[in-house]
Design a protein around this motif. Structure first.
Motif, PDB file in Angstrom:
ATOM      1  N   UNK A  61       0.824  -1.196   0.000  1.00  0.00           N
ATOM      2  CA  UNK A  61       0.000   0.000   0.000  1.00  0.00           C
ATOM      3  C   UNK A  61       0.869   1.262   0.000  1.00  0.00           C
ATOM      4  N   UNK A  62       1.908   1.272   0.817  1.00  0.00           N
ATOM      5  CA  UNK A  62       2.788   2.427   0.904  1.00  0.00           C
ATOM      6  C   UNK A  62       3.505   2.650  -0.422  1.00  0.00           C
ATOM      7  N   UNK A  63       3.930   1.578  -1.050  1.00  0.00           N
ATOM      8  CA  UNK A  63       4.632   1.699  -2.333  1.00  0.00           C
ATOM      9  C   UNK A  63       3.680   2.257  -3.400  1.00  0.00           C
ATOM     10  N   UNK A  64       2.429   1.851  -3.382  1.00  0.00           N
ATOM     11  CA  UNK A  64       1.452   2.370  -4.339  1.00  0.00           C
ATOM     12  C   UNK A  64       1.202   3.856  -4.102  1.00  0.00           C
ATOM     13  N   UNK A  65       1.108   4.257  -2.846  1.00  0.00           N
ATOM     14  CA  UNK A  65       0.937   5.680  -2.535  1.00  0.00           C
ATOM     15  C   UNK A  65       2.160   6.487  -2.976  1.00  0.00           C
ATOM     16  N   UNK A  66       3.333   5.922  -2.782  1.00  0.00           N
ATOM     17  CA  UNK A  66       4.554   6.588  -3.241  1.00  0.00           C
ATOM     18  C   UNK A  66       4.558   6.710  -4.767  1.00  0.00           C
ATOM     19  N   UNK A  67       4.128   5.663  -5.440  1.00  0.00           N
ATOM     20  CA  UNK A  67       4.043   5.699  -6.910  1.00  0.00           C
ATOM     21  C   UNK A  67       3.053   6.773  -7.363  1.00  0.00           C
ATOM     22  N   UNK A  68       1.932   6.891  -6.672  1.00  0.00           N
ATOM     23  CA  UNK A  68       0.945   7.925  -6.999  1.00  0.00           C
ATOM     24  C   UNK A  68       1.540   9.312  -6.794  1.00  0.00           C
ATOM     25  N   UNK A  69       2.238   9.489  -5.698  1.00  0.00           N
ATOM     26  CA  UNK A  69       2.857  10.786  -5.415  1.00  0.00           C
ATOM     27  C   UNK A  69       3.857  11.163  -6.506  1.00  0.00           C
ATOM     28  N   UNK A  70       4.716  10.210  -6.853  1.00  0.00           N
ATOM     29  CA  UNK A  70       5.745  10.473  -7.869  1.00  0.00           C
ATOM     30  C   UNK A  70       5.106  10.843  -9.205  1.00  0.00           C
ATOM     31  N   UNK A  71       4.011  10.180  -9.558  1.00  0.00           N
ATOM     32  CA  UNK A  71       3.383  10.433 -10.845  1.00  0.00           C
ATOM     33  C   UNK A  71       2.524  11.697 -10.858  1.00  0.00           C
ATOM     34  N   UNK A  72       1.906  12.034  -9.740  1.00  0.00           N
ATOM     35  CA  UNK A  72       0.935  13.125  -9.728  1.00  0.00           C
ATOM     36  C   UNK A  72       1.491  14.477  -9.309  1.00  0.00           C
ATOM     37  N   UNK A  73       2.639  14.503  -8.636  1.00  0.00           N
ATOM     38  CA  UNK A  73       3.113  15.745  -8.039  1.00  0.00           C
ATOM     39  C   UNK A  73       3.380  16.846  -9.073  1.00  0.00           C
ATOM     40  N   UNK A  74       3.966  16.547 -10.193  1.00  0.00           N
ATOM     41  CA  UNK A  74       4.287  17.546 -11.213  1.00  0.00           C
ATOM     42  C   UNK A  74       3.617  17.246 -12.548  1.00  0.00           C
TER      43      UNK A  74
END
Length: 96
Positions: free
Chosen positions: A1-14
């Motif tokens: 779950x944490x890795x998926x949230x990190x992946x979402x953050x990396x993709x959505x931030x910029x």
């Protein structure tokens, strides 16, 4: 779950920070064709899925760079747990 949230953050931030890249711009041009038939039967051989998605987003008023990139970002994010599930299944089979 944490890795998926990190992946979402990396993709959505910029997501909307840069202007469209060449391939994204070409999809917007394809999506702007007059008819659905022209989009579906393009001679370049590319599947029409992205162009049809871009067309739907543009026609619903969501033609900004951020919105056009969102489907790919979501697909990339959702691929993380799917890949994890596949890897677990393969690892279980190898143990047997």
């Amino acid at each position: 779950m944490v890795v998926t949230l990190l992946a979402a953050f990396v993709r959505l931030v910029d997501l909307g920070w840069q202007s469209l890249w060449v391939d994204e711009y070409l999809w917007t041009l394809t999506a702007s064709l007059k008819s659905l038939s022209a989009i579906i039967h393009r001679p370049d051989g590319y599947p029409p899925t992205m162009a049809l998605l871009f067309r739907a987003l543009q026609r619903s008023g969501l033609g900004d760079d951020w919105w056009l990139r969102l489907p790919s970002a979501l697909a990339g994010t959702l691929s993380v747990p799917v890949l994890y599930a596949v890897a677990r299944r393969v690892a279980r089979r190898r143990r047997r």
